[in-house]
Design a protein around this motif. Sequence first.
Motif, PDB file in Angstrom:
ATOM      1  N   SER A  35       0.857  -1.193  -0.035  1.00 52.76           N
ATOM      2  CA  SER A  35      -0.043  -0.075  -0.123  1.00 52.76           C
ATOM      3  C   SER A  35       0.795   1.341  -0.211  1.00 52.76           C
ATOM      4  CB  SER A  35      -0.948   0.046   1.353  1.00 52.76           C
ATOM      5  OG  SER A  35      -0.259   0.249   2.684  1.00 52.76           O
ATOM      6  N   SER A  36       2.068   1.129   0.625  1.00 54.18           N
ATOM      7  CA  SER A  36       2.942   2.483   0.730  1.00 54.18           C
ATOM      8  C   SER A  36       3.785   2.606  -0.418  1.00 54.18           C
ATOM      9  CB  SER A  36       3.598   2.285   2.152  1.00 54.18           C
ATOM     10  OG  SER A  36       4.671   1.198   2.063  1.00 54.18           O
ATOM     11  N   GLY A  37       4.331   1.445  -1.110  1.00 56.59           N
ATOM     12  CA  GLY A  37       5.149   1.492  -2.133  1.00 56.59           C
ATOM     13  C   GLY A  37       6.579   1.661  -1.633  1.00 56.59           C
ATOM     14  N   GLU A  38       6.518   1.440  -0.463  1.00 54.22           N
ATOM     15  CA  GLU A  38       7.998   1.432   0.103  1.00 54.22           C
ATOM     16  C   GLU A  38       8.457   0.226   0.890  1.00 54.22           C
ATOM     17  OE1 GLU A  38       9.767   3.921  -0.419  1.00 54.22           O
ATOM     18  OE2 GLU A  38       8.529   5.354  -1.163  1.00 54.22           O
ATOM     19  N   SER A  39       9.629   0.207   1.314  1.00 54.78           N
ATOM     20  CA  SER A  39      10.059  -0.979   2.234  1.00 54.78           C
ATOM     21  C   SER A  39       9.734  -0.858   3.724  1.00 54.78           C
ATOM     22  CB  SER A  39      11.835  -1.030   2.107  1.00 54.78           C
ATOM     23  OG  SER A  39      12.372   0.005   2.679  1.00 54.78           O
ATOM     24  N   VAL A  40       9.636  -2.082   4.327  1.00 54.18           N
ATOM     25  CA  VAL A  40       9.090  -1.996   5.527  1.00 54.18           C
ATOM     26  C   VAL A  40      10.071  -2.854   6.648  1.00 54.18           C
ATOM     27  CG1 VAL A  40       7.093  -2.904   6.954  1.00 54.18           C
ATOM     28  CG2 VAL A  40       6.747  -2.060   5.049  1.00 54.18           C
ATOM     29  N   HIS A  41      10.236  -2.372   7.781  1.00 54.66           N
ATOM     30  CA  HIS A  41      11.202  -3.282   8.655  1.00 54.66           C
ATOM     31  C   HIS A  41      10.586  -3.311   9.865  1.00 54.66           C
ATOM     32  CE1 HIS A  41      13.983  -0.894   5.781  1.00 54.66           C
ATOM     33  NE2 HIS A  41      14.833  -2.209   6.150  1.00 54.66           N
ATOM     34  N   LEU A  42      11.113  -4.385  10.391  1.00 51.28           N
ATOM     35  CA  LEU A  42      10.259  -4.895  11.619  1.00 51.28           C
ATOM     36  C   LEU A  42      11.624  -4.841  12.404  1.00 51.28           C
ATOM     37  CD1 LEU A  42       7.483  -5.891  13.106  1.00 51.28           C
ATOM     38  CD2 LEU A  42       8.398  -8.133  12.709  1.00 51.28           C
ATOM     39  N   GLY A  43      11.519  -4.432  13.980  1.00 54.83           N
ATOM     40  CA  GLY A  43      12.822  -4.205  14.690  1.00 54.83           C
ATOM     41  C   GLY A  43      12.301  -4.389  16.126  1.00 54.83           C
ATOM     42  N   VAL A  44      13.499  -5.087  16.623  1.00 54.64           N
ATOM     43  CA  VAL A  44      13.182  -5.455  18.401  1.00 54.64           C
ATOM     44  C   VAL A  44      14.473  -4.976  18.963  1.00 54.64           C
ATOM     45  CG1 VAL A  44      11.898  -7.259  17.912  1.00 54.64           C
ATOM     46  CG2 VAL A  44      14.319  -7.685  18.022  1.00 54.64           C
ATOM     47  N   LEU A  45      14.419  -4.632  20.279  1.00 53.79           N
ATOM     48  CA  LEU A  45      15.709  -4.205  20.789  1.00 53.79           C
ATOM     49  C   LEU A  45      16.705  -5.539  21.048  1.00 53.79           C
ATOM     50  CD1 LEU A  45      17.167  -2.054  23.031  1.00 53.79           C
ATOM     51  CD2 LEU A  45      15.804  -3.161  24.636  1.00 53.79           C
ATOM     52  N   HIS A  46      17.858  -5.004  20.825  1.00 58.27           N
ATOM     53  CA  HIS A  46      18.958  -5.907  20.912  1.00 58.27           C
ATOM     54  C   HIS A  46      20.226  -5.453  21.097  1.00 58.27           C
ATOM     55  CE1 HIS A  46      21.262  -9.850  20.665  1.00 58.27           C
ATOM     56  NE2 HIS A  46      21.659  -9.430  19.525  1.00 58.27           N
ATOM     57  N   GLN A  47      21.005  -5.599  22.303  1.00 57.50           N
ATOM     58  CA  GLN A  47      22.267  -5.283  22.542  1.00 57.50           C
ATOM     59  C   GLN A  47      22.678  -3.652  22.278  1.00 57.50           C
ATOM     60  OE1 GLN A  47      24.801  -7.847  20.336  1.00 57.50           O
ATOM     61  NE2 GLN A  47      24.576  -9.371  21.700  1.00 57.50           N
ATOM     62  N   ARG A  48      21.650  -2.847  22.916  1.00 58.87           N
ATOM     63  CA  ARG A  48      21.649  -1.531  22.735  1.00 58.87           C
ATOM     64  C   ARG A  48      21.815  -0.908  21.397  1.00 58.87           C
ATOM     65  NH1 ARG A  48      25.930   1.100  27.292  1.00 58.87           N
ATOM     66  NH2 ARG A  48      25.187  -0.221  28.903  1.00 58.87           N
ATOM     67  N   GLY A  49      20.796  -1.501  20.621  1.00 57.26           N
ATOM     68  CA  GLY A  49      20.338  -1.310  19.159  1.00 57.26           C
ATOM     69  C   GLY A  49      19.061  -1.767  18.871  1.00 57.26           C
ATOM     70  N   VAL A  50      18.915  -1.736  17.561  1.00 56.82           N
ATOM     71  CA  VAL A  50      17.416  -2.247  16.942  1.00 56.82           C
ATOM     72  C   VAL A  50      17.934  -3.275  16.126  1.00 56.82           C
ATOM     73  CG1 VAL A  50      15.458  -1.787  15.547  1.00 56.82           C
ATOM     74  CG2 VAL A  50      16.377   0.137  17.052  1.00 56.82           C
ATOM     75  N   LEU A  51      17.563  -4.515  16.194  1.00 59.64           N
ATOM     76  CA  LEU A  51      17.832  -5.593  15.445  1.00 59.64           C
ATOM     77  C   LEU A  51      16.564  -5.706  14.255  1.00 59.64           C
ATOM     78  CD1 LEU A  51      19.474  -8.322  14.714  1.00 59.64           C
ATOM     79  CD2 LEU A  51      18.063  -9.306  16.404  1.00 59.64           C
ATOM     80  N   ILE A  52      17.107  -5.820  12.948  1.00 57.87           N
ATOM     81  CA  ILE A  52      15.854  -6.095  12.105  1.00 57.87           C
ATOM     82  C   ILE A  52      15.809  -7.217  11.905  1.00 57.87           C
ATOM     83  CG2 ILE A  52      15.352  -5.732   9.827  1.00 57.87           C
ATOM     84  CD1 ILE A  52      15.837  -3.114  11.421  1.00 57.87           C
ATOM     85  N   VAL A  53      14.482  -7.772  12.420  1.00 57.88           N
ATOM     86  CA  VAL A  53      14.110  -9.248  12.190  1.00 57.88           C
ATOM     87  C   VAL A  53      13.354  -9.704  10.904  1.00 57.88           C
ATOM     88  CG1 VAL A  53      14.270  -9.573  14.753  1.00 57.88           C
ATOM     89  CG2 VAL A  53      12.114  -8.708  13.774  1.00 57.88           C
TER      90      VAL A  53
END
Length: 254
Positions: free
Chosen positions: A96-114
């Motif tokens: 619907s957006s025509g853009e990339s989508v990322h799902l992230g979680v907290l991991h080791q003082r950063g955001v891990l893309i899962v």
Amino acid sequence: MAKNIQSLERAAAMLRLLAGGERRLGLSDIASSLGLAKGTAHGILRTLQAEGFVEQEAASGRYQLGAELLRLGNSYLDVHELRARALVWTDDLARSSGESVHLGVLHQRGVLIVHHVFRPDDSRQVLEVGAMQPLHSTALGKVLSAYDPVAHSEVVEAEREALTPRTTTALGDFETLLDTVRARGWAADVEETWEGVASVAAPIHDRRRMPVGAVAVTGAVERLCPDGELRPELVAAVRDCARAVSRDLGAGRF
């Protein structure tokens, strides 16, 4: 061929032993079951106990699995359940957006893309699953920092590097920014992490109403902010996606 580390193999064997059959075992039982000297078994158990992987019952002196193993197991299950629940919704959001989508979680003082859904066009793109993103500048990171107390503590204590001239680094300004995120329910990153790139993210909650991750749409700043501001329909679509995943995780309505 590299040799396995014997002490780690023995520790793993102890954990498997405690996980099956009789859940509480004495030192002698553990040592004899694994063919170890009592002194060796006791040293490994003491280390596992210090790390929270094993607990010793005060009255009997017997050993059982510790709470840290449960926490690690729940973390593993949470991430995999999150990704499984988000698959359909993130695909819809990318379409619907025509853009990339990322799902992230907290991991080791950063955001891990899962999870990463490519922008639905023929352009060359690189899969970013497993990549780490900063907490203080990305939309995903700001959402997690605003809603997750652990993420907030980590980002406050860490050095907030100026990745572009737009990055917010001063603690007071950053806390004000997080207040805004909480008030409106979403976060933005307009060239604060990468020049020419914009993103908008919203939090995902589980059945306990705890933040377990965030979802974001990312793309070229001229597409996401054609008039200098993030497109309102894009913000609404990201928030709707986050709510849908949260509902599937048992969070109810937000």
